[in-house]
Every structure is written in C-alpha cells, then in structure tokens.
Design a protein around this motif. Structure first.
Motif, PDB file in Angstrom:
ATOM      1  N   TYR A  20      26.002  99.602  30.989  1.00 15.72           N
ATOM      2  CA  TYR A  20      25.677  99.760  32.448  1.00 15.72           C
ATOM      3  C   TYR A  20      26.997  99.107  32.853  1.00 15.72           C
ATOM      4  N   LEU A  21      27.224  98.934  34.466  1.00 17.02           N
ATOM      5  CA  LEU A  21      28.674  98.939  34.957  1.00 17.02           C
ATOM      6  C   LEU A  21      27.962  98.269  36.130  1.00 17.02           C
ATOM      7  N   ASP A  22      29.563  97.092  35.789  1.00 17.03           N
ATOM      8  CA  ASP A  22      29.089  96.430  37.358  1.00 17.03           C
ATOM      9  C   ASP A  22      29.939  96.664  37.928  1.00 17.03           C
ATOM     10  N   LEU A  23      29.445  96.900  39.537  1.00 20.54           N
ATOM     11  CA  LEU A  23      30.163  97.580  40.465  1.00 20.54           C
ATOM     12  C   LEU A  23      29.646  96.786  41.651  1.00 20.54           C
ATOM     13  N   ILE A  60      16.437  97.683  28.371  1.00 20.42           N
ATOM     14  CA  ILE A  60      17.135  96.631  29.099  1.00 20.42           C
ATOM     15  C   ILE A  60      16.856  96.408  30.436  1.00 20.42           C
ATOM     16  N   HIS A  61      17.330  94.988  31.182  1.00 23.25           N
ATOM     17  CA  HIS A  61      17.740  94.795  32.352  1.00 23.25           C
ATOM     18  C   HIS A  61      17.807  95.867  33.107  1.00 23.25           C
ATOM     19  N   HIS A  62      18.754  95.918  32.907  1.00 24.89           N
ATOM     20  CA  HIS A  62      19.878  97.588  34.112  1.00 24.89           C
ATOM     21  C   HIS A  62      20.824  98.309  33.325  1.00 24.89           C
ATOM     22  N   ASN A  63      21.549  98.995  33.752  1.00 19.76           N
ATOM     23  CA  ASN A  63      22.105 100.253  33.618  1.00 19.76           C
ATOM     24  C   ASN A  63      23.286 100.046  34.781  1.00 19.76           C
ATOM     25  N   LEU A  64      22.975  99.826  36.104  1.00 20.14           N
ATOM     26  CA  LEU A  64      23.834  99.483  36.971  1.00 20.14           C
ATOM     27  C   LEU A  64      23.427  98.310  37.599  1.00 20.14           C
ATOM     28  N   VAL A  65      24.754  97.542  38.038  1.00 17.44           N
ATOM     29  CA  VAL A  65      24.469  96.617  38.745  1.00 17.44           C
ATOM     30  C   VAL A  65      25.452  96.618  40.070  1.00 17.44           C
ATOM     31  N   LEU A  66      24.864  96.612  41.388  1.00 13.06           N
ATOM     32  CA  LEU A  66      25.705  96.777  42.675  1.00 13.06           C
ATOM     33  C   LEU A  66      25.757  95.070  43.473  1.00 13.06           C
ATOM     34  N   ARG A  67      26.961  95.266  43.563  1.00 15.48           N
ATOM     35  CA  ARG A  67      27.203  94.161  43.821  1.00 15.48           C
ATOM     36  C   ARG A  67      28.652  93.676  45.123  1.00 15.48           C
ATOM     37  N   LYS A  68      28.254  92.825  46.064  1.00 15.52           N
ATOM     38  CA  LYS A  68      28.458  93.191  47.198  1.00 15.52           C
ATOM     39  C   LYS A  68      29.860  92.196  47.373  1.00 15.52           C
ATOM     40  N   GLY A  69      30.715  92.952  47.466  1.00 16.17           N
ATOM     41  CA  GLY A  69      32.342  92.333  47.433  1.00 16.17           C
ATOM     42  C   GLY A  69      32.817  92.780  48.641  1.00 16.17           C
ATOM     43  N   PRO A  70      34.434  92.256  48.935  1.00 19.46           N
ATOM     44  CA  PRO A  70      34.895  92.967  49.845  1.00 19.46           C
ATOM     45  C   PRO A  70      36.104  94.369  49.146  1.00 19.46           C
ATOM     46  N   ALA A  76      33.083  95.798  35.272  1.00 22.89           N
ATOM     47  CA  ALA A  76      32.652  95.153  33.849  1.00 22.89           C
ATOM     48  C   ALA A  76      32.678  96.739  33.986  1.00 22.89           C
ATOM     49  N   PHE A  77      32.969  97.699  32.395  1.00 18.74           N
ATOM     50  CA  PHE A  77      32.156  98.623  32.160  1.00 18.74           C
ATOM     51  C   PHE A  77      31.887  97.876  30.510  1.00 18.74           C
ATOM     52  N   ALA A  78      30.062  98.093  30.845  1.00 17.00           N
ATOM     53  CA  ALA A  78      29.693  96.605  29.735  1.00 17.00           C
ATOM     54  C   ALA A  78      29.044  98.054  28.288  1.00 17.00           C
ATOM     55  N   TYR A  79      29.434  97.168  26.810  1.00 17.07           N
ATOM     56  CA  TYR A  79      28.667  98.267  25.799  1.00 17.07           C
ATOM     57  C   TYR A  79      27.703  96.944  24.446  1.00 17.07           C
ATOM     58  N   ARG A  80      26.706  96.951  24.357  1.00 17.51           N
ATOM     59  CA  ARG A  80      25.274  96.749  23.514  1.00 17.51           C
ATOM     60  C   ARG A  80      26.035  96.789  22.268  1.00 17.51           C
ATOM     61  N   ASP A 120      40.874  94.488  28.832  1.00 19.28           N
ATOM     62  CA  ASP A 120      41.525  95.247  27.578  1.00 19.28           C
ATOM     63  C   ASP A 120      43.294  95.809  27.795  1.00 19.28           C
ATOM     64  N   PRO A 121      43.196  95.617  26.126  1.00 17.65           N
ATOM     65  CA  PRO A 121      45.107  96.647  26.587  1.00 17.65           C
ATOM     66  C   PRO A 121      45.271  97.464  27.340  1.00 17.65           C
ATOM     67  N   LEU A 122      44.255  98.648  28.190  1.00 18.30           N
ATOM     68  CA  LEU A 122      44.333  98.904  29.122  1.00 18.30           C
ATOM     69  C   LEU A 122      45.027  98.107  30.074  1.00 18.30           C
ATOM     70  N   GLY A 123      44.215  97.182  30.415  1.00 19.28           N
ATOM     71  CA  GLY A 123      44.121  96.852  31.897  1.00 19.28           C
ATOM     72  C   GLY A 123      42.686  96.702  32.025  1.00 19.28           C
ATOM     73  N   PHE A 124      41.284  97.423  31.616  1.00 17.98           N
ATOM     74  CA  PHE A 124      39.796  97.876  31.697  1.00 17.98           C
ATOM     75  C   PHE A 124      39.260  96.091  31.501  1.00 17.98           C
ATOM     76  N   PRO A 125      38.294  96.105  32.600  1.00 16.23           N
ATOM     77  CA  PRO A 125      37.373  94.802  32.245  1.00 16.23           C
ATOM     78  C   PRO A 125      36.319  95.125  31.349  1.00 16.23           C
ATOM     79  N   TYR A 126      36.008  94.752  29.875  1.00 16.99           N
ATOM     80  CA  TYR A 126      34.951  95.409  29.089  1.00 16.99           C
ATOM     81  C   TYR A 126      34.332  94.869  29.117  1.00 16.99           C
ATOM     82  N   GLU A 127      32.937  94.366  28.501  1.00 17.21           N
ATOM     83  CA  GLU A 127      31.878  92.914  28.164  1.00 17.21           C
ATOM     84  C   GLU A 127      31.775  93.581  27.509  1.00 17.21           C
ATOM     85  N   PHE A 128      30.934  93.041  26.235  1.00 20.48           N
ATOM     86  CA  PHE A 128      30.123  93.517  24.419  1.00 20.48           C
ATOM     87  C   PHE A 128      28.876  91.323  24.879  1.00 20.48           C
ATOM     88  N   PHE A 129      28.241  92.486  24.491  1.00 22.95           N
ATOM     89  CA  PHE A 129      26.196  91.176  24.613  1.00 22.95           C
ATOM     90  C   PHE A 129      25.772  91.560  23.860  1.00 22.95           C
TER      91      PHE A 129
END
Length: 357
Positions: A20-23, A60-70, A76-80, A120-129
């Motif tokens: 999933y992507l947290d966007l 699984i619960h979702h593939n995309l989270v749309l989160r309100k923000g400024p 997050a780029f999320a991997y199972r 991560d080493p490239l500056g990306f937010p990665y998630e693992f679950f």
C-alpha cells in the motif's frame, strides 16, 4: 546488532510485495471523488481524516490510504513481509545502515499491525509489516465490477538522483532487477526491480529526488484502460490524462498515466510478463531507442520526466531534494540536442521525439 556483526552480516527482510501507499492529499472530498467515483477503488473504511481504499482482488485492509494534510506528498511506501520476524529483520537491517527507524506495535494505519517505518538510504519513507486485517476479496463480485475495474496494486515508481546507488541498495535488500535503461557511456537512467514474479514492485527513475513518480494499479485487460479513457472523456475530465494510452517497451505493459486533484500521478497498467525463474534475464534498453518508453514510438510529454510528488520524513516534513548530476533522460533524447532511433543505424533520427516540442 552485536559488536561482531556488520550490516552485511544481517539478513534482510523477506519482502513479499508492494502492499500500500500512504498518500497525503489536501482535499479529501476531491480525492475521494477521483479515486472512488471515477476510478472505482473500494472504500474499506473512512473518517474525517483518512480514507482506506482497496482493489477488487485485494484481501488485506487497503492498498491506498488517502490522508488529509497540508502538503500533497507520499508518507510511506509499504511492503508486506513473509513472517512477523521479518519486521524485526527490517528494523535491524536499516538501523545497522544508520537509517532512522520507528516501530509501532499497533501499526501506522488502520488494518495493519506491528510495523516499522524507516527513512531509507535514498531518503524514501519505507514501511514493512506482516500482520493485517483481512477483508472480503471481491474477485467474485462481478456485480461490483465497472468496465475499468482496478484489480490489484502493481507497483511504485520512485525518482532518485543516483539510480546505480539505489539499484545496489535495493538488490542488497533482496530485490531483483528485471529491466534497465542505459547509454553507451554507462549512465543508468532507470531500473525496474521486483519481489513478486512480475516486472516490478518498484522502479527507480533518474531525476531530482527523493520523490514519488507514480503508483500503479493493474486491470485485467487493455480494454479496461480504454474504458477509463472513455469515462474520463464523458465526464469532461480528459485533462487529467497526462500520457497514453499506449504500450511500453520496458515491461511490455499497456499503460495510461493520469493525475489526481493534487497532481499525484497514477498509472493504470496491464499485461506485463512473468519473471519468477531464478535465471530470468535482465533486459537492457538503449536510452536512445524511442520504443523503450512507448512501443509505438510516441513521445513522452516533458511533465512525465520533470514532475513528481514530494515524500515525507518520519516526522511528516517534506524531504529536501538532491539534484541529479548525471544526464537526464529527457535531455539526451528529446529536442534539438538529443536524438533517438527506431532502427539503430538509420540516418534519420528523432522524427517523433524531435517534433514533439
């Protein structure tokens, strides 16, 4: 990590797939209209701050989270991963490389359990679950299918200034390269890397970064993509179509690129190929081959090369951009100073790309 251990001694997490992507979006109602009413993603759960969406074949619960923000950005780029222990391995593997990590036993998003997020080493937010809440898989609910039904999350695409460094890091993490784009001088412009047995779970595109280039959802057939185009036309939304429809040379997939209300890029994607054998050969494309990005030789619009979404650090702040020092793919193939070919060796070059600007 014990004193005797080095980062190279640690086993990386066994990643199953992109999940999933947290966007972050600036207007949740407009984003919902785009992703749900137009594209047909399924709402698993929603509240005033976030919407959790999934494709029709997902359990699984979702593939995309749309989160309100400024600030519109990727959070997050999320991997199972394959086992609960692989969450531990992810935390240890990135910490040993000096990366910042954050662990939440209750997860960072609804429907997701124990998770670790890293910069991560490239500056990306990665998630693992591993632990997830199961929901109804709608593969058999043909009463819910639309002509443009999105059935799976297929991949991410990331913009980074140093593709070779990113490629090496992701290979150390267990990804395998399926295709890349290079020139005769050895510059690597892009690379496609996979965990599941398709062309990619993520790709690295050369450019100022770190940024999110796009998220891609799969359809069953190319006619589903054509239906999406027809629907966008009927809704007088043709301006959201950035590129395509067409067929890629890289990946061999049929594609369409569209932009959401915040400018986040979404690819609709279908019909790539199996890559699961241990000796699956890597395909290398010449950067001057004008069929690498579009098999029919159609030009790539400049925005596709230059525009992308910011990514956030673990505190929710946009990551600063690092400039790419290698030549850009657009610069070497488009316009008066660049060239391309359909048949290598022809004297006439760039008849489509050169005429596009």
């Amino acid at each position: 990590m014990t004193v005797s251990e080095s980062p190279a001694d640690l086993t990386p997490p066994d990643i199953v797939r992109c999940a999933y992507l947290d966007l972050v979006v600036t207007d949740l109602a407009r984003a919902r209209e785009f992703y749900v009413d137009v594209l047909g993603l399924v709402v698993t759960e929603e509240d005033d701050e976030a919407i959790y969406l999934r494709t029709l074949e997902e359990f699984i619960h979702h593939n995309l989270v749309l989160r309100k923000g400024p600030v519109a950005a990727a959070a997050a780029f999320a991997y199972r991963v394959r086992t609960p222990e692989d969450v531990d391995r992810a935390e240890q593997w990135f910490a040993a490389r000096g990366c910042r990590t954050e662990r939440r036993a209750g997860g960072f998003a609804k429907g997701i359990g124990d998770s670790v997020r890293v910069t991560d080493p490239l500056g990306f937010p990665y998630e693992f679950f591993y632990n997830v809440e199961h929901v109804e898989r709608l593969a058999w609910r043909y009463d819910l299918y639309t002509p443009g039904a999105l059935v799976r999350l297929d991949h991410f695409n990331q913009v980074t200034p140093d593709v070779p460094t990113g490629r090496t890091y992701l290979e150390d993490l267990g990804f395998r390269v399926t295709e890349d784009i290079q020139d005769d001088e050895g510059t690597t412009y892009a690379a496609w890397l996979r965990r599941k047995d398709t062309v990619h779970d993520t790709a690295l595109t050369g450019g100022d970064g770190p940024r999110l280039h796009h998220i891609a959802f799969a359809t069953h057939e190319k006619h589903n993509i054509l239906s999406i185009c027809d629907k966008l036309g009927a809704l007088r939304m043709s301006d959201v179509i950035e590129r395509g429809p067409g067929r890629h040379g890289v990946s061999n997939a049929f594609y369409l690129y569209i932009r959401d209300p915040d400018g986040h890029r979404v690819e609709i994607y279908t019909q790539d190929y199996y890559t699961g054998d241990p000796d699956n050969p890597t395909v290398t494309w010449d950067v001057h081959d004008n069929q690498r990005r579009d098999w029919w030789g159609n030009p790539v619009v400049p925005s596709w090369y230059t525009e992308a979404s910011p990514v956030l650090d673990l505190d929710g702040n946009p990551q600063p951009l690092e400039k790419r020092t290698d030549s850009s793919e657009m610069a070497v193939t488009v316009g008066a100073d660049g060239f391309s070919y359909t048949r290598k060796g022809d004297e006439d070059k760039g008849f489509k790309l050169g005429a596009s600007l």
